[in-house]
Motif scaffolding. Structure first.
Motif, short mmCIF file in Angstrom:
data_model
loop_
_atom_site.label_atom_id
_atom_site.label_comp_id
_atom_site.label_asym_id
_atom_site.label_seq_id
_atom_site.Cartn_x
_atom_site.Cartn_y
_atom_site.Cartn_z
N GLU A 221 0.82 -1.22 0.00
CA GLU A 221 0.00 0.00 0.00
C GLU A 221 0.86 1.27 0.00
O GLU A 221 0.32 2.37 0.05
N ASN A 222 2.15 1.10 -0.02
CA ASN A 222 3.03 2.28 -0.09
C ASN A 222 3.34 2.59 -1.55
O ASN A 222 3.97 1.78 -2.23
N MET B 295 4.39 -2.04 2.86
CA MET B 295 3.55 -2.10 4.06
C MET B 295 2.11 -2.39 3.69
O MET B 295 1.70 -2.21 2.55
N ALA C 290 -1.70 -1.75 5.82
CA ALA C 290 -2.40 -1.38 7.07
C ALA C 290 -3.14 -2.58 7.65
O ALA C 290 -3.42 -2.62 8.85
N TRP D 163 -2.11 -4.61 10.91
CA TRP D 163 -2.52 -4.26 12.28
C TRP D 163 -3.55 -5.26 12.80
O TRP D 163 -3.44 -5.74 13.93
N PHE E 268 12.93 -0.96 6.24
CA PHE E 268 11.80 -0.10 6.60
C PHE E 268 10.57 -0.95 6.92
O PHE E 268 9.79 -0.61 7.81
N TYR F 263 8.31 -0.91 10.36
CA TYR F 263 6.84 -0.87 10.41
C TYR F 263 6.29 -2.00 11.28
O TYR F 263 5.45 -1.78 12.16
N THR G 218 7.02 -1.53 15.03
CA THR G 218 6.13 -0.57 15.71
C THR G 218 4.75 -1.17 15.93
O THR G 218 4.12 -0.93 16.96
N SER H 197 3.26 -1.81 19.62
CA SER H 197 1.99 -1.14 19.93
C SER H 197 0.94 -2.13 20.39
O SER H 197 0.13 -1.84 21.27
N LEU I 117 17.36 3.60 11.40
CA LEU I 117 16.43 3.76 12.52
C LEU I 117 16.53 2.57 13.46
O LEU I 117 16.46 2.71 14.69
N ASP J 153 -2.71 8.09 19.17
CA ASP J 153 -2.15 6.72 19.13
C ASP J 153 -1.42 6.40 20.42
O ASP J 153 -1.55 5.31 20.97
N VAL K 81 -2.24 3.26 22.67
CA VAL K 81 -1.25 2.19 22.90
C VAL K 81 -1.10 1.91 24.39
O VAL K 81 -0.95 0.75 24.80
N HIS L 257 -2.72 7.39 3.13
CA HIS L 257 -3.11 6.19 3.87
C HIS L 257 -1.91 5.47 4.50
O HIS L 257 -1.94 5.11 5.67
N HIS L 258 -0.86 5.25 3.72
CA HIS L 258 0.25 4.44 4.22
C HIS L 258 1.01 5.16 5.33
O HIS L 258 1.67 4.51 6.14
N ALA M 56 -1.16 4.87 8.52
CA ALA M 56 -1.17 3.49 9.03
C ALA M 56 -0.08 3.25 10.06
O ALA M 56 -0.19 2.33 10.87
N VAL M 57 0.97 4.05 10.04
CA VAL M 57 2.02 3.91 11.06
C VAL M 57 1.42 4.12 12.45
O VAL M 57 1.86 3.49 13.42
N PHE M 58 0.40 4.96 12.52
CA PHE M 58 -0.26 5.26 13.81
C PHE M 58 -1.65 4.63 13.87
O PHE M 58 -2.47 5.02 14.67
N ARG M 59 -1.89 3.69 13.00
CA ARG M 59 -3.20 3.04 12.87
C ARG M 59 -4.28 4.06 12.55
O ARG M 59 -5.45 3.89 12.91
N HIS N 287 -5.60 4.75 9.86
CA HIS N 287 -6.51 4.35 8.78
C HIS N 287 -7.80 3.77 9.35
O HIS N 287 -8.73 3.51 8.62
N LYS O 108 8.03 5.54 15.36
CA LYS O 108 6.82 5.86 14.59
C LYS O 108 6.95 7.23 13.92
O LYS O 108 6.57 7.40 12.77
N LEU P 135 9.57 6.91 11.10
CA LEU P 135 9.08 6.02 10.04
C LEU P 135 7.99 6.73 9.24
O LEU P 135 7.94 6.61 8.00
N PHE Q 4 8.19 7.25 5.30
CA PHE Q 4 7.13 6.80 4.39
C PHE Q 4 6.58 7.96 3.58
O PHE Q 4 6.21 7.82 2.43
#
Lengths: 394, 421
Positions: free
Chosen positions: A82-83, A92, A94, A97, A114, A118, A121, A125, A142, B118, B122, B145-146, B149-152, B154, B408, B411, B415
């Motif tokens: 989706e990237n 990645m 979504a 999750w 990368f 993802y 995290t 989380s 990172l 987020d 968490v 969107h992508h 999504a790192v922080f949910r 979406h 996060k 990243l 992204f």
């Protein structure tokens, strides 16, 4: 490494998710990293009956389009990337999750990317146990210089060499488990009549060092190079150097043909190098050397370069030799051609060595034990923190 | 309850009613005995020293000039609505130190909203948010969107999982339409309130035979100042007299003074600048009608209701958030948002066709009964109480808490702006 009194409760089910930025298939990638994920899942499946706890597992990978299939009984789900960016390792979805929320432990493969950031995290989380394996593909700053690898609860390295590359960046539980190899597929021939011929298997890329084998090859000793030519200029260079020698290129071998090639050879050579024929340095030429283990599983003695992890596979001089350079490889090949090495009595040793140490049930159990240990430690750590918090909060 | 309030602005530096309302509610909660800590950003506007319950420890990226700072619009948006690592660190420290029962979010634009939400999710920290503007629409549309999504981000079931309070259904509908998502649970609508010192007093309309209209708030196009001038011009051109319009508030006053001059309406349209709340309340008592031809996306302004509490009849845009509480011709006059409709309504008032007395009494009664500050605080209190659940500060003290936030943040930048390594 063994199960301890702190291990995970034996009556429980450990739900394991393997997560990888690619999968082992023609339409994704055919490389050691992708094959490793498939092997680990199958090794765990074979080891499961002997474990003191139950496991369930699934594989999640990234690809061009959504689909799913079964790999030796292990469900594999492929999500489309989706990237929209072009970075091959910044893939990645979504949807990870939601699907990863259903598991206890996440094993992240090709973790130093990368994509690895993802997944790390997400795992942290969601409060999941995270185990990371470096299979190449990146050295994300990172995760390394900025400490992101600390989000993992454990690291599983596929060699001491691989461990040495990341140990400075990770202080937690860190196991080295070499393998596994599918010893049911990579079998010895029915009749062990090893001809005086050499085989090397791997992508025909400069760092794989096929040019070094050609340079060391004595007259009248046949060599088969099995692998796909990903670099046209290098492929041409190999042909030039092979002129006047008995070298055959097999660039389209499927699994059956590959096994036949192993069976028709008498010696396997793995010549990867950290400085290629063009003078370029390679930081991670071989993190494990899976093809060497596969070759040994078919009963072949091996000669491996003194490069990266390869010497770790060659402890027994009766069927393993290590060469630091082309001259040393030439000496080994001359010994082989002359019948000086290996001794005929060592014929069944390579396969026995692999079956005893690197087969699916053996490696699967080691990995499962590491999973359980790390998972138990994380749960204990969480409970302790909870306890401290409960007793400190006003 | 121990309530940690987070707001991008807090008096004395304010942009509009959102942060003034925040301060009112904080004081009301404290008056009820709640232990409130306010986390906000520094104010450059001089004012009295902050009380101990106000902590200016957050960093603001919006509402301040970016002179000399080379930053792209997209990068700025990211910092405002998606992630600001410094603010996550500040939030972590506040949570560890204060251990609130609930976190109460207000206008979050400029603080790196999505990452803060987020972070609360968490660590299982209960939270609620008071939507006086499109906070969620901003965070939904502030990144691809992508990146979200790192922080949910979406997943509305995640980022909108707190107790959601909105000043109007109109605002909720607007957020859902523009943000292309549906709230997982219908937000609690908490229409505004009017602070009305003293009881409602009898009043006289059309004193001296003249109708006195007023407007209060931002002097600007979107609040309808142009429409007011144009409507007045129409009436004077038609020979309608016996009225005047007083405009109170800051904004583009120089332009509108010139505009009024150009329309030759200066004799009956005056701009007075901003007033304090008490002075404004005095004006509500001597004016007959409150002109509020605001833009349709007005979430819920308080001024028309404060005016109505004194019988100053609101004439307002029919499809703005405030209209939800106004029954046309009962509590006020609803109009389409154009100069002709506004002029027509004003003419009917001037001619006496509209019964100002009847509407004014009904409007005052409605506001004083239904839109009191105490009633408003009751609703907010109920939502926050419902959000309360045990949560453990233990995970906040985990050595990896800030590492996760750091990862996060960077990243999301990688992204969004290009992964290179």
């Amino acid at each position: 490494m063994r199960l301890t009194q702190h291990s995970w409760p034996s009556s429980s089910l450990l739900r394991i998710a393997h997560v990888s930025p690619a999968y082992f298939a023609e339409d994704s990638l055919i490389g050691g990293g992708e094959r490793y994920v498939s092997y680990v899942a199958r090794a765990l499946r074979e080891a499961a009956p002997s474990l003191p706890f139950s496991i369930s597992q699934a594989v999640f990978a990234m690809g061009r389009k959504d689909h799913s299939y079964s790999d030796g009984g292990v469900p594999v789900t492929v999500f489309s990337n989706e990237n929209p960016g072009s970075h091959p390792m910044a893939v990645m979805s979504a949807r990870l999750w939601d699907v990863l929320a259903e598991f206890d432990l996440i094993h992240l493969h090709q973790g130093l990317t990368f994509f690895g950031c993802y997944i790390a995290t997400i795992a942290r989380s969601l409060g999941k146990t995270l185990i990371v394996t470096d299979l190449g593909g990146g050295e994300n700053p990172l995760l390394l210089q900025h400490g992101g690898l600390g989000l993992a609860d454990g690291m599983l390295s596929i060699s001491e060499f691989a461990k040495s590359l990341v140990s400075a960046y990770f202080a937690g539980p860190h196991a080295v488990v070499v393998g596994p190899v599918d010893t049911m597929v990579f079998t010895a021939p029915k009749v062990l009549a090893r001809p005086r011929s050499v085989i090397s298997v791997g992508r025909l890329l400069p760092h794989k060092g096929a040019d070094r084998i050609i340079d060391a090859l004595p007259p009248n000793l046949p060599l088969r190079l099995v692998g796909r030519p990903y670099d046209p200029a290098y492929y041409e260079l190999l042909h030039e150097r092979a002129a006047g020698k008995d070298v055959t290129f097999i660039v389209d071998a499927d699994d059956a043909a590959l096994l036949r090639c192993y069976h028709e050879a008498g010696l396997y050579v793995h010549a990867s190098t950290f400085v290629d024929v063009y003078g370029r340095r390679i930081s991670k030429p071989e993190l494990m050397g899976l093809t060497t283990l596969e070759a040994m599983a078919t009963g072949l003695p091996v000669a491996v370069a003194k490069t990266a992890s390869l010497p770790e596979l060659a402890h027994d001089l009766r069927f393993c030799r290590v060469f630091p350079d082309v001259a040393a490889l030439r000496a080994i090949l001359e010994d082989f051609a002359a019948g000086v090495w290996p001794e005929p009595a060592a014929a069944d040793l390579p396969r026995r060595h692999v079956v005893d140490n690197f087969s699916f049930p053996v490696v699967g159990r080691r990995i499962a034990e590491f999973y359980a240990e790390v998972h138990a430690v994380r749960l204990m750590r969480a409970h302790r923190a909870q306890f401290r918090s409960t007793n400190v909060t006003p | 309850m121990k309530i940690l309030v987070i707001s991008n602005l807090y008096p004395p530096f304010v942009i509009g009613g959102y942060e003034l309302n925040c301060a009112n509610i904080v004081n009301a909660f404290r008056d009820r005995g709640h232990d409130v800590l306010v986390a906000t950003t520094p104010s450059h506007i001089p004012g009295p020293p902050d009380p101990l319950h106000v902590r200016r420890c957050l960093k603001l990226s919006s509402h301040i000039p970016n002179y000399g700072v080379a930053i792209s619009a997209e990068s700025w948006l990211h910092r405002c609505d998606i992630s600001d690592y410094d603010n996550v660190v500040a939030l972590q420290q506040l949570l560890v130190e204060f251990v609130p029962d609930v976190v109460f979010l207000w206008n979050m634009h400029g603080l790196g909203t999505l990452h803060l939400i987020d972070f609360l999710n968490v660590h299982g920290v209960p939270w609620g948010i008071y939507l006086g503007d499109r906070v969620f629409e901003q965070l939904v549309n502030a990144a691809p969107h992508h990146v979200k999504a790192v922080f949910r981000g979406h997943d509305p079931g995640y980022f909108a999982s707190g107790g959601i309070m909105a000043v109007s259904q109109h605002l909720v509908d607007e957020i859902e339409a523009l943000g292309c998502f549906v709230f997982p649970r219908p937000p609690t609508i908490v229409h505004g309130y009017a602070i009305t010192p003293g009881p409602s007093a009898p009043r006289t309309y059309r004193r001296d035979g003249r109708v006195r209209f007023m407007a209060a708030g931002r002097v600007s196009e979107h609040k309808g100042t142009t429409l007011i001038c144009d409507a007045v011009a129409k009436l004077t051109a038609e020979g309608v007299g016996n009225f005047e319009v007083d405009v109170f508030g800051e904004g583009d006053i120089a332009f509108y003074v010139n505009y009024a001059n150009a329309l030759a309406i200066s004799h009956c349209t005056m701009f007075h600048g901003g007033l304090t709340q008490p002075r404004l309340h005095e004006q509500f008592q001597v004016h007959d009608a409150f002109l509020f031809p605001t833009w349709s996306r007005e979430p819920f302004a308080f001024a028309p209701f404060e005016a109505a509490a004194y019988g100053c009849v609101p004439i307002l845009t029919s499809n703005c958030g405030c209209s939800e509480r106004i029954v046309d011709a009962v509590h006020g006059i609803k109009i389409e948002r154009n100069a002709e409709a506004l002029a027509a309504a004003m003419r009917l008032v001037v001619e006496g066709t509209i019964e100002l007395e009847r509407i004014g009494v009904a409007a005052a009664a409605m506001v004083r009964q239904d839109l009191s500050l105490a009633g408003h605080v009751d609703k907010l209190e109920a939502v926050l109480t419902a959000q309360q659940r045990p949560w453990s500060p233990a995970s906040l003290s985990d050595e990896r808490t800030l590492l996760l936030a750091f990862m996060k943040h960077y990243l999301s930048l990688a992204f969004r702006f290009g992964a290179t390594d």
